[in-house]
Design a protein around this motif. Structure first.
Motif, PDB file in Angstrom:
ATOM      1  N   MET A   1       0.708  -1.285   0.030  1.00 43.89           N
ATOM      2  CA  MET A   1       0.011   0.315  -0.112  1.00 43.89           C
ATOM      3  C   MET A   1       0.759   1.240   0.057  1.00 43.89           C
ATOM      4  N   ILE A   2       1.881   1.423   0.853  1.00 48.42           N
ATOM      5  CA  ILE A   2       2.878   2.256   0.865  1.00 48.42           C
ATOM      6  C   ILE A   2       3.425   2.630  -0.699  1.00 48.42           C
ATOM      7  N   THR A   3       4.199   1.580  -1.215  1.00 50.30           N
ATOM      8  CA  THR A   3       4.441   1.833  -2.720  1.00 50.30           C
ATOM      9  C   THR A   3       3.365   2.493  -3.508  1.00 50.30           C
ATOM     10  N   THR A   4       2.248   1.889  -3.430  1.00 52.91           N
ATOM     11  CA  THR A   4       1.134   2.399  -4.345  1.00 52.91           C
ATOM     12  C   THR A   4       0.880   3.872  -4.028  1.00 52.91           C
ATOM     13  N   ALA A   5       0.969   4.197  -2.867  1.00 51.41           N
ATOM     14  CA  ALA A   5       0.569   5.748  -2.561  1.00 51.41           C
ATOM     15  C   ALA A   5       1.598   6.669  -2.936  1.00 51.41           C
ATOM     16  N   LEU A   6       3.000   5.923  -2.993  1.00 49.16           N
ATOM     17  CA  LEU A   6       4.064   7.067  -3.392  1.00 49.16           C
ATOM     18  C   LEU A   6       4.150   7.044  -5.272  1.00 49.16           C
ATOM     19  N   ARG A   7       3.526   6.030  -5.383  1.00 44.00           N
ATOM     20  CA  ARG A   7       3.480   6.039  -6.950  1.00 44.00           C
ATOM     21  C   ARG A   7       2.297   7.032  -7.323  1.00 44.00           C
ATOM     22  N   ASP A   8       1.233   6.957  -6.724  1.00 44.88           N
ATOM     23  CA  ASP A   8       0.353   7.892  -6.987  1.00 44.88           C
ATOM     24  C   ASP A   8       0.649   9.422  -6.813  1.00 44.88           C
ATOM     25  N   ALA A   9       1.209   9.640  -5.794  1.00 45.34           N
ATOM     26  CA  ALA A   9       2.018  10.935  -5.217  1.00 45.34           C
ATOM     27  C   ALA A   9       2.821  11.467  -6.526  1.00 45.34           C
ATOM     28  N   LEU A  10       3.795  10.645  -6.869  1.00 43.72           N
ATOM     29  CA  LEU A  10       4.749  10.849  -7.984  1.00 43.72           C
ATOM     30  C   LEU A  10       3.934  11.310  -9.283  1.00 43.72           C
ATOM     31  N   ARG A  11       2.920  10.824  -9.408  1.00 40.99           N
ATOM     32  CA  ARG A  11       2.115  10.764 -10.660  1.00 40.99           C
ATOM     33  C   ARG A  11       1.359  12.330 -10.577  1.00 40.99           C
ATOM     34  N   ALA A  12       1.049  12.700  -9.266  1.00 37.07           N
ATOM     35  CA  ALA A  12       0.277  13.782  -8.907  1.00 37.07           C
ATOM     36  C   ALA A  12       1.291  14.965  -8.968  1.00 37.07           C
ATOM     37  N   ARG A  13       2.522  14.967  -8.786  1.00 38.95           N
ATOM     38  CA  ARG A  13       3.257  16.014  -8.734  1.00 38.95           C
ATOM     39  C   ARG A  13       3.586  16.493 -10.140  1.00 38.95           C
ATOM     40  N   GLY A  14       3.415  15.723 -11.161  1.00 38.13           N
ATOM     41  CA  GLY A  14       3.758  16.353 -12.595  1.00 38.13           C
ATOM     42  C   GLY A  14       5.352  16.352 -12.770  1.00 38.13           C
ATOM     43  N   THR A  15       6.016  17.352 -13.274  1.00 39.65           N
ATOM     44  CA  THR A  15       7.077  17.511 -13.655  1.00 39.65           C
ATOM     45  C   THR A  15       8.147  18.299 -12.510  1.00 39.65           C
ATOM     46  N   GLU A  16       7.622  18.373 -11.530  1.00 42.51           N
ATOM     47  CA  GLU A  16       8.243  18.891 -10.269  1.00 42.51           C
ATOM     48  C   GLU A  16       9.079  17.969  -9.664  1.00 42.51           C
ATOM     49  N   THR A  17      10.178  18.453  -8.974  1.00 43.40           N
ATOM     50  CA  THR A  17      11.358  17.558  -8.327  1.00 43.40           C
ATOM     51  C   THR A  17      10.447  16.963  -7.168  1.00 43.40           C
ATOM     52  N   ALA A  18      10.911  15.652  -6.953  1.00 42.40           N
ATOM     53  CA  ALA A  18      10.338  14.923  -5.754  1.00 42.40           C
ATOM     54  C   ALA A  18      11.870  14.060  -4.960  1.00 42.40           C
ATOM     55  N   LEU A  19      11.474  14.401  -3.867  1.00 42.17           N
ATOM     56  CA  LEU A  19      12.573  13.845  -2.995  1.00 42.17           C
ATOM     57  C   LEU A  19      11.970  12.528  -1.863  1.00 42.17           C
ATOM     58  N   LEU A  20      12.450  11.357  -2.166  1.00 38.67           N
ATOM     59  CA  LEU A  20      12.085  10.294  -1.375  1.00 38.67           C
ATOM     60  C   LEU A  20      12.991   9.948  -0.259  1.00 38.67           C
ATOM     61  N   CYS A  21      12.718   9.793   0.839  1.00 44.62           N
ATOM     62  CA  CYS A  21      13.736   9.583   2.108  1.00 44.62           C
ATOM     63  C   CYS A  21      13.161   8.410   2.797  1.00 44.62           C
ATOM     64  N   HIS A  22      14.103   7.708   3.417  1.00 38.76           N
ATOM     65  CA  HIS A  22      13.862   6.332   4.038  1.00 38.76           C
ATOM     66  C   HIS A  22      14.874   6.334   5.152  1.00 38.76           C
ATOM     67  N   THR A  23      14.289   5.594   6.071  1.00 35.66           N
ATOM     68  CA  THR A  23      14.886   5.653   7.520  1.00 35.66           C
ATOM     69  C   THR A  23      14.375   4.361   8.270  1.00 35.66           C
ATOM     70  N   GLY A  24      15.494   3.651   8.927  1.00 36.86           N
ATOM     71  CA  GLY A  24      14.814   2.079   9.596  1.00 36.86           C
ATOM     72  C   GLY A  24      15.090   1.103   8.685  1.00 36.86           C
ATOM     73  N   ALA A  25      15.317   0.073   9.235  1.00 37.16           N
ATOM     74  CA  ALA A  25      15.419  -1.245   8.511  1.00 37.16           C
ATOM     75  C   ALA A  25      14.399  -1.435   7.771  1.00 37.16           C
ATOM     76  N   GLY A  26      14.702  -1.815   6.424  1.00 39.30           N
ATOM     77  CA  GLY A  26      13.488  -2.207   5.533  1.00 39.30           C
ATOM     78  C   GLY A  26      12.742  -1.084   4.885  1.00 39.30           C
ATOM     79  N   ALA A  27      12.843   0.163   5.432  1.00 35.03           N
ATOM     80  CA  ALA A  27      11.893   1.166   4.679  1.00 35.03           C
ATOM     81  C   ALA A  27      12.182   1.412   3.505  1.00 35.03           C
ATOM     82  N   ARG A  28      13.739   0.994   2.822  1.00 30.00           N
ATOM     83  CA  ARG A  28      13.985   1.290   1.447  1.00 30.00           C
ATOM     84  C   ARG A  28      13.272   0.664   0.523  1.00 30.00           C
ATOM     85  N   ALA A  29      12.895  -0.695   0.650  1.00 26.66           N
ATOM     86  CA  ALA A  29      12.125  -1.640  -0.151  1.00 26.66           C
ATOM     87  C   ALA A  29      10.957  -1.019  -0.658  1.00 26.66           C
TER      88      ALA A  29
END
Length: 666
Positions: A1-29
């Motif tokens: 669900m988290i990956t799906t939500a991030l994919r939707d957020a990237l689609r909504a941002r258009g051509t603007e720059t996105a910064l994706l951050c992660h912290t903690g074990a396994g969050a990068r996946a």
């Protein structure tokens, strides 16, 4: 669900720059496979070197600074989100912020952010908070213009605690180097600086009162004459692989607690402790190339290479009777000390035998407790909880982030605010109990105590009362003496006493109950990590005077609760003002205050009840329950007066010896 939500957020941002951050074990996946544009960036907040600029491309340049279309942070646990806030302090402004927490402990509240108070979010267009899987949460905020991203992250995390933030970290600090964020968990006000300084100014004032430089080699010469700096080493400096290498690093055998990055007590604490002593033993050991807490063949928690433990880790091992520490493994000495200190701060009973020389960073009091622990004795639930309380109390005092920074401030010569003072209000109708009650208050340690004593219906000139007051004043502690007419309603008498206090905190005291010497100190400590408006303990121990019987009763401790013992209430003066104080009624005064706090959206927290014994006689109490009420749900019972060992016996009363008392009891 988290990956799906991030994919939707990237689609909504258009051509603007996105910064994706992660912290903690396994969050990068959760960021894998996302459709990133060339200008987008993925940042590991755990690896951030504070003081080095964050390299981002194609940000909007606004009057208020660089701005991104989307900033998303995926945290493995709430503890990881809180720990990374210092590393996230220089994230750019954004019009869309997504915060995902993969897993949370069962006691955590939903992350409902509260808008800042200076109108920064008045243009908020939409906010969504929803579940992400079984234990995770997803929080999305949308703005027409960019807002401060660190402020949003901070608001989301504090949404899990309610309204009260608790004592701030002091002094203000500027940070430099890798792992610097470990030293200031949750501090969005910490600023990254270059290793040589100087500390930048905000108008004419430095942004920090001191600087902390964390690194692996010899730091450069410090250039700021106005702001002092301290140096500390990363946990990787003394990793075992470096020590074992030819010409490798030396083991730090003389390290003290102040050399170790602190425990984040807002996330690593005894909340959720279980009294059940029937569970299996776990092991803090090495499995493969990782430090883990292991039960049989199952890894309950994987310890981070830097020794960090999370709130979710603690929740997964609450069923264990104890954890045996294998001192031969772990990433390295410093990381091992951090892990052990964190487990102890969480109240996890630890056994470990003789400690190696490199574990001096634990501090002698904590090391002595672990060395003396007996795994077989922890099968007794009372002995186990007593040991857990001693561990958590000692670990939080030695390794909590607030106590650590007070120590660092002293080392750097930077003044820190004084610890909160406690005003105890004691209202009594019984002259023969004054000496008994004052003796209980006089032996409180670890806190600065003021006593406001109200004699309800009798004068201070009575011989036994005068003698007790004189003996109490001889201890040097302040005492404010009041006399109230016998016909004044009890709730009003309490409010009059509160008006005479000068402490930061107010604690209510009963004249006939027993209190251990750390009763107040434990509540003040719990106030720091619980986020509660009002605290107290339950009636875990009850002495039934009519039948000379002591009961140890069931009931959760270290948790939010709707009910605590009225004679143990601790709260801020501001909370009493916000709730209207004690109601002017003769009975059920304490219950009415608890109801008012809950009605106002406040949280009530029940700490451990091992340092308090409720005395119960045949009648005359303002809280009317018969003996059968207390006999239900008991775990153990003993003939005679038999408190927990944490009560440390009964102090000798001031004034005349206490005899079998008569008269109406409160």
């Amino acid at each position: 669900m988290i990956t799906t939500a991030l994919r939707d957020a990237l689609r909504a941002r258009g051509t603007e720059t996105a910064l994706l951050c992660h912290t903690g074990a396994g969050a990068r996946a959760h960021l894998d496979g996302l459709p990133l544009a060339p200008s987008d960036a993925v940042v590991d907040l755990d690896a951030r070197v504070l003081g080095e600029p964050l390299e981002l491309r194609d940000l909007w340049e606004r009057d208020s600074g660089p701005e991104a279309g989307l900033v998303a942070v995926v945290a493995a646990t709430p503890a990881d989100l809180h720990r990374c806030l210092a590393a996230a302090a220089d994230l750019p402004r954004a019009v869309q912020v997504v915060v995902a927490v993969v897993d949370t402990p069962g006691h955590q509240e939903p992350p409902l952010p509260s808008a800042p108070a200076m109108g920064q979010w008045r243009e908020l267009q939409e906010m969504r908070v929803r579940r992400a899987g079984r234990g995770g949460w997803l929080c999305e905020l949308f703005f027409p213009n960019g807002v401060e991203t660190p402020q949003v992250l901070d608001a989301v995390w504090f949404g899990t605690r309610g309204r009260r933030r608790g004592p701030a970290l002091a002094p203000l600090a500027a940070l430099s180097g890798p792992e610097a964020a470990l030293w200031r968990p949750g501090d969005t006000g910490a600023r990254g600086i270059g290793a040589a300084g100087p500390v930048p100014l905000r108008r004419v004032t430095p942004v920090g009162d001191m600087a902390l430089r964390v690194g692996e080699g010899t730091p450069p010469e410090w250039t700021d004459e106005a702001v002092p700096a301290l140096d500390r080493r990363t946990t990787g400096v003394d990793a075992w692989e470096r020590i074992a290498a030819p010409g490798g690093a030396e083991v730090r055998e003389n390290a003290g607690p102040s050399d170790i990055a602190p425990v984040d007590e807002l996330t690593v604490n005894p909340v959720g402790f279980s009294k059940d002593a029937s569970g299996p033993m776990g092991d803090l050991t090495v499995h493969g190339d990782r430090a883990v807490v292991r039960q049989g063949k199952k890894d309950l928690a994987v310890i981070a290479p830097d020794g960090s433990v999370t709130d979710v880790d603690l929740s997964r091992m609450r069923h264990l009777r104890c954890v045996r520490v294998d001192w031969s493994g772990h990433t390295g000495p410093t990381a091992a000390v951090r892990a052990v200190a964190s487990l102890a701060a969480g109240g996890v009973p630890l056994v470990g035998g003789p400690l190696p020389a490199w574990a001096t960073g634990l501090g002698a009091p904590l090391a002595d407790l672990i060395t003396a622990a007996d795994a077989e004795g922890l099968a007794d639930p009372l002995r186990r909880e007593e040991y857990s309380v001693r561990l958590r109390r000692t670990a939080l005092r030695l390794h909590g982030s607030r106590s650590r920074w007070r120590e660092l401030g002293a080392l750097a010569g930077v003044p820190v605010p004084p610890a909160p003072t406690v005003s105890v209000i004691l209202c009594t109708r019984r002259p023969d109990m004054v000496g008994f009650a004052l003796a209980q208050i006089a032996r409180q340690r670890g806190v600065d105590v003021e006593l406001v004593l109200t004699l309800h219906g009798f004068p201070a000139s009575l011989p036994e009362v005068d003698a007790a007051i004189a003996e109490y004043r001889a201890t040097g502690r302040p005492l404010v003496l009041r006399e109230a007419p016998a016909d004044r309603i009890f709730g009003s008498v309490l409010n009059d006493a509160v008006a005479s206090t000068s402490g930061d905190l107010v604690s209510k005291w009963d004249d006939d109950d027993w209190y251990g010497p750390d009763h107040l100190a434990d509540l003040v400590q719990a106030r720091t990590y619980s986020g509660a408006e009002l605290l107290g303990v339950g009636q875990d121990f009850v002495y039934l005077q009519e039948v000379d019987l002591t009961l140890w009763r069931e009931g959760r401790s270290e948790s939010s609760s709707r009910f605590i013992a009225g004679g143990t209430i601790l709260t801020d003066r501001a909370v009493l003002e916000e709730t209207g104080g004690f109601r002017p009624v003769p009975r059920s005064i304490d219950t009415q205050l608890l109801i008012a706090v809950m009605r106002g959206g406040g949280r009530i927290y029940r700490g451990h009840g091992l340092g308090y014994v409720l005395r119960r006689t045949g009648g005359g109490h303002t809280w009317s329950e018969d003996m059968a009420f207390f006999l239900r749900n008991r775990i153990q019972q003993w003939f005679g007066w038999r408190p927990s060992a944490l009560l440390e016996g009964e102090p000798a009363p001031f004034g005349r010896p206490v005899t079998e008392y008569t008269g109406e009891l409160r």
